[in-house]
Structures are given as structure tokens and as C-alpha cells.
Design an enzyme around this catalytic site. Structure first.
Site, PDB file in Angstrom:
ATOM      1  N   SER A  85       0.810  -1.215   0.000  1.00  0.00           N
ATOM      2  CA  SER A  85       0.000   0.000   0.000  1.00  0.00           C
ATOM      3  C   SER A  85       0.849   1.273   0.000  1.00  0.00           C
ATOM      4  CB  SER A  85      -0.952  -0.042   1.193  1.00  0.00           C
ATOM      5  OG  SER A  85      -1.936   0.951   1.106  1.00  0.00           O
ATOM      6  N   ASP A 104      -2.443   6.547  -3.324  1.00  0.00           N
ATOM      7  CA  ASP A 104      -1.287   5.861  -2.757  1.00  0.00           C
ATOM      8  C   ASP A 104      -0.859   4.740  -3.697  1.00  0.00           C
ATOM      9  OD1 ASP A 104      -3.278   4.004  -2.303  1.00  0.00           O
ATOM     10  OD2 ASP A 104      -2.606   3.479  -0.292  1.00  0.00           O
ATOM     11  N   ASP A 110      -1.183   1.575  -3.986  1.00  0.00           N
ATOM     12  CA  ASP A 110      -2.077   0.523  -4.496  1.00  0.00           C
ATOM     13  C   ASP A 110      -3.482   1.035  -4.810  1.00  0.00           C
ATOM     14  OD1 ASP A 110      -2.926   0.782  -1.827  1.00  0.00           O
ATOM     15  OD2 ASP A 110      -3.550  -1.307  -1.725  1.00  0.00           O
ATOM     16  N   ASP A 143      -5.904   2.535  -3.014  1.00  0.00           N
ATOM     17  CA  ASP A 143      -7.076   2.466  -2.133  1.00  0.00           C
ATOM     18  C   ASP A 143      -7.168   3.667  -1.194  1.00  0.00           C
ATOM     19  OD1 ASP A 143      -5.118   1.872  -0.266  1.00  0.00           O
ATOM     20  OD2 ASP A 143      -6.032   0.000   0.422  1.00  0.00           O
TER      21      ASP A 143
END
Length: 446
Positions: free
Chosen positions: A103, A242, A244, A246
Site C-alpha cells: 500500500s 497511494d 495501491d 485504495d
């Protein structure tokens, strides 16, 4: 079966690459263990996506080997936002989705997280069943039953069309100039196209991943470059994702940061304006008091969940509500998606900007943020500084000073060896002093 997790944190299995458990041998066994559990469920098909970290190649191969040994078929999407994998898992009727990502963390970290066939986080009992399998020796299925691997060539196009479908068909982004920061992460080939195809002029940054530069002075965790670019380009606003995809943080035309609390407030208020708000809003223990008060003034119910998007999701399902968020930028919109989706959340804010004919700056001013200071204290070992008498005493002193005009929150991070100290209140100077005072007490007792 023990109900205590050894490997799964609040967001899957995560750590530094090359150090247990983020090693090729453990991830291979994790793939096998997950395969053993998932094989009992049905289709034996798994969707696997990743972000842009260089270690993704290694971990992808290890996962594939483990899943194949358990007899599961793996379909790889390549670099793909976490919510895209959740969506594709649903639409392909796969048994599960797996994302290789850490992430918002630096490139040298990585992790593995799972989605159920419904595109939601795995239920606790499935995670515990996978952990139980990890204690066993790997046993391959018969050769004729070994899993195969394939690549999904149109994953990006499918997800782009899905994102666009969540934007009102009667509205257009034509005439808007947007700066889009993709953090050199998984949205780099997705987000700019979504906004362009809806009519916006897009200036893209953070779209040159090299395996090592994910989240490096770009993206939702560091919006300074975006703030500067928005002002320089005279853009209407900026969006930062960010690594990834999410989390989302936005920036108004003046360069002011608009966080997850403000984004959720804007979306909820717009839904109320359109007569489409279903229930209230779920925040977390970290949600700014200003959001709670702003929603209260609109008559919108608000409750707090524990920190972590999985707990926001649990509370949403419990209440039957549709909007949840963390101030860090996780925004969950259950009438659109099954998990936090930064691009979709950004589109809903843009729909509010276009539909209300107000700027992001004007929309965000609807609520007043209280000064909030967050200090992170790194600790090692098994000791718990939160139990120390000196820490408890420091907290009590600060709470007495703040009275009813502020609050204190201390908690262990679910993903890193950190103690997070949060102090919030009306008096910014007092808030800063209080946070440093408690953080020092924590450091002294680590």
C-alpha cells in the site's frame, strides 16, 4: 483452531522484503495454504494483482507455485489497483483475489492481502484456516490436477470502464484541469485515462514507476509536490493516490490539502442534497472532531469504528450505511464498490464539484477541521509502552488540560511497529505541546 492470528494483520501479511514472513519460501507456502482452503470453496480460480514494487515479480512467482501445488488456477492482472482486483474477482466469479502490495509503505516493504469471491476482505474464519494450513508440510496434488497460470490482457480496460460507470452519465469533466498524482504506483496507467475519458484536461505525475520509487515523495502520503504543481498549473484541483490505489487525498486550487474526512463529508453532503443519502457516515477513532460536528449540523448520523478500513467496513455492514472513511484517505462507498477505491471516491467528489458548481475549496469549507497532531514512535520487542505508568500519567495530564475541547488517542499500528499518538483540540499550540509530551513519555518507556 486458535482464534489468534500469527501472520494476518489488519491488512493481510506485510513486512520488509527478504525478512520473514515476506520471503519467497514463506509466500510459496502461503499460496499453497490459501490454495488448500480455497480449493474447498468451489471454482479453484484466483485473480492476482500487484503494485509496482520490484519485489512483486519474485512474490508473484512464489504465490503462483504455491497455488499451483494446491491445484488452483491463477490469473495475473499485472500492476493493478487493489480495488480493481476486488472488482475483477467478482466479475470473473473467482474464488478469491490476491493483491501483492504494501500500500502506502516504501518500496522495500511488501505484503499479501486477500479478497473473498464477493470482493471483500476475507472472513476471519478463512484467514484462521489458512494459518492452520501453514503449520503443515506442503503436499502437491496429483500432476493432472496441478493449477495453471494465465494473464488477463484487458484488466486495465475493464476497470477503467467500471470506474467511469460510477460517475453520473449526465455530467462531464469537460472544462476541468486536474493534476493527478499516481505515486508511481498501481494507478499510473489507470487514473489519468479515467479522468481524460470523462473530459478533463489531465496533468499526470507519479506515472513513471521503476520498482523503487513507489510512494517516494509522491502520492497520498506526501502531497507537497502535488500542492506545488496544482498552484503552478492553475489547475482546478489535484488528486493523489497511494501506491495501491485504495487511498486518496485531494488538493484544492489554492494548494490546500483535502483529507479523507473532508472527502467523506463532501460526498455525504452531496448525497443529502440529491436526496440519495442512505443512513449516516462511519469514521474511526482518528476522524477529526470537525467532521463529526459538521455532519451533526447537517443532521447526518455519525459513528466511530476502530482504526483500519476492515473495521470501518464491519461497522457499515452492521449499520446498513453506505459511506465510511479514514482521514488517511481510505473512502468506502458501498453503493458503488465493495472496498476502499480511491479513483471512485475521487470521481464522486468531482461529481459534487460539477453538480453543485462549487469549487473543491468551497465544498471543503463546509466543515472546520480541528488542529490534529500525530506523532509516530517506533518501538521494538514485546514490551507495550502503552501499559507504562509514566505514559498513562502523561495522558491523564493532557486530557485534564484539554478538557471537553479536545481528545487524546494512543494505539499500536496494525501494520508497522509503531505507537501512534494523536492529540486534537481547538488550541493548536496546546495540541502540539501535548502530543510531544505524550510521545516523549512513550519513547522513554520503549
Amino acid at each position: 483452531m486458535s482464534d489468534k492470528r500469527r501472520y494476518f494483520g489488519t491488512d493481510g501479511v506485510r513486512g520488509k522484503v527478504g525478512q520473514y514472513p515476506i520471503t519467497p519460501d514463506f509466500v510459496l507456502k502461503l499460496g499453497w495454504a490459501a490454495g488448500r482452503v480455497l480449493a474447498k470453496q468451489g471454482t479453484r480460480k484466483v485473480i492476482i494483482g500487484k503494485d509496482t514494487r520490484i519485489s512483486g515479480y519474485m512474490l508473484e512467482s512464489a504465490l503462483e507455485a504455491g497455488l499451483a501445488a494446491a491445484g488452483l488456477k491463477a490469473t495475473f492482472t499485472g500492476p493493478m489497483p487493489t480495488p480493481a482486483v476486488a472488482y475483477l474477482t467478482q466479475t470473473f466469479r473467482a474464488e478469491a483475489g490476491i493483491v501483492i502490495s504494501a500500500s502506502h509503505n516504501p518500496y522495500y516493504d511488501n505484503g499479501i492481502k486477500f479478497f473473498s469471491y464477493e470482493g471483500t476482505k476475507l472472513p476471519d474464519d478463512i484467514e484462521l484456516a489458512i494459518e492452520a494450513e501453514l503449520d503443515k508440510d506442503i503436499e502437491c496434488v496429483e500432476s493432472a490436477e496441478l493449477g495453471k497460470a494465465s494473464r488477463m490482457v484487458d484488466a486495465a480496460g475493464r476497470y477503467i470502464e467500471f470506474c467511469k460507470s460510477t460517475f453520473p452519465s449526465k455530467l462531464s469533466l469537460s472544462g476541468l484541469k486536474l493534476v493527478v498524482d499516481c505515486a508511481n504506483g498501481a494507478t499510473y496507467h489507470i487514473a489519468p485515462n479515467v479522468f481524460r475519458e470523462l473530459g478533463a484536461e489531465v496533468i499526470a505525475m507519479g506515472v513513471e514507476p521503476n520498482g523503487l520509487n513507489i510512494n517516494d515523495q509522491v502520492g497520498a502520503t506526501d502531497v507537497r509536490a502535488l500542492q506545488k504543481r496544482v498552484v503552478e498549473e492553475h489547475a482546478h484541483l489535484g488528486l493523489a493516490f497511494d501506491g495501491d490505489g485504495d487511498r486518496i487525498i485531494m488538493v484544492d486550487h489554492l494548494g490546500n490539502k483535502v483529507d479523507g474526512d473532508q472527502i467523506a463529508y463532501i460526498i455525504a453532503r452531496d448525497a443529502l442534497r440529491r436526496g440519495e443519502l442512505k443512513g449516516g457516515v462511519v469514521g474511526t477513532l482518528m476522524t477529526n472532531l470537525g467532521m463529526e460536528n459538521g455532519l451533526k449540523q447537517l443532521g447526518i448520523p455519525f459513528v466511530r469504528a476502530a482504526v483500519g478500513d476492515r473495521y470501518v467496513m464491519e461497522k457499515l455492514l452492521e449499520k446498513g450505511w453506505k459511506i465510511g472513511a479514514e482521514n488517511s484517505g481510505h473512502v468506502i462507498l458501498l453503493d458503488k464498490v465493495t472496498t476502499g477505491d480511491a479513483i471512485v471516491a475521487g470521481l464522486q467528489v468531482l461529481a459534487s464539484v460539477v453538480g453543485s458548481e462549487m469549487t473543491l475549496h468551497e465544498l471543503a469549507k463546509g466543515m472546520t477541521l480541528y488542529p490534529q497532531v500525530l506523532e509516530n514512535v517506533r518501538f521494538a520487542g514485546d514490551n507495550n509502552p502503552l501499559e507504562a505508568d509514566a505514559v498513562k500519567a502523561a495522558v491523564s495530564e493532557v486530557e485534564a488540560e484539554l478538557g471537553s475541547k479536545g481528545r487524546v488517542l494512543l494505539r499500536k499500528s496494525g501494520t508497522e511497529p509503531l505507537i501512534r499518538v494523536m492529540v486534537e483540540g481547538e488550541d493548536e499550540t496546546l495540541v502540539k505541546q501535548s502530543a510531544l509530551k505524550i510521545a516523549q513519555a512513550v519513547k522513554d518507556n520503549c
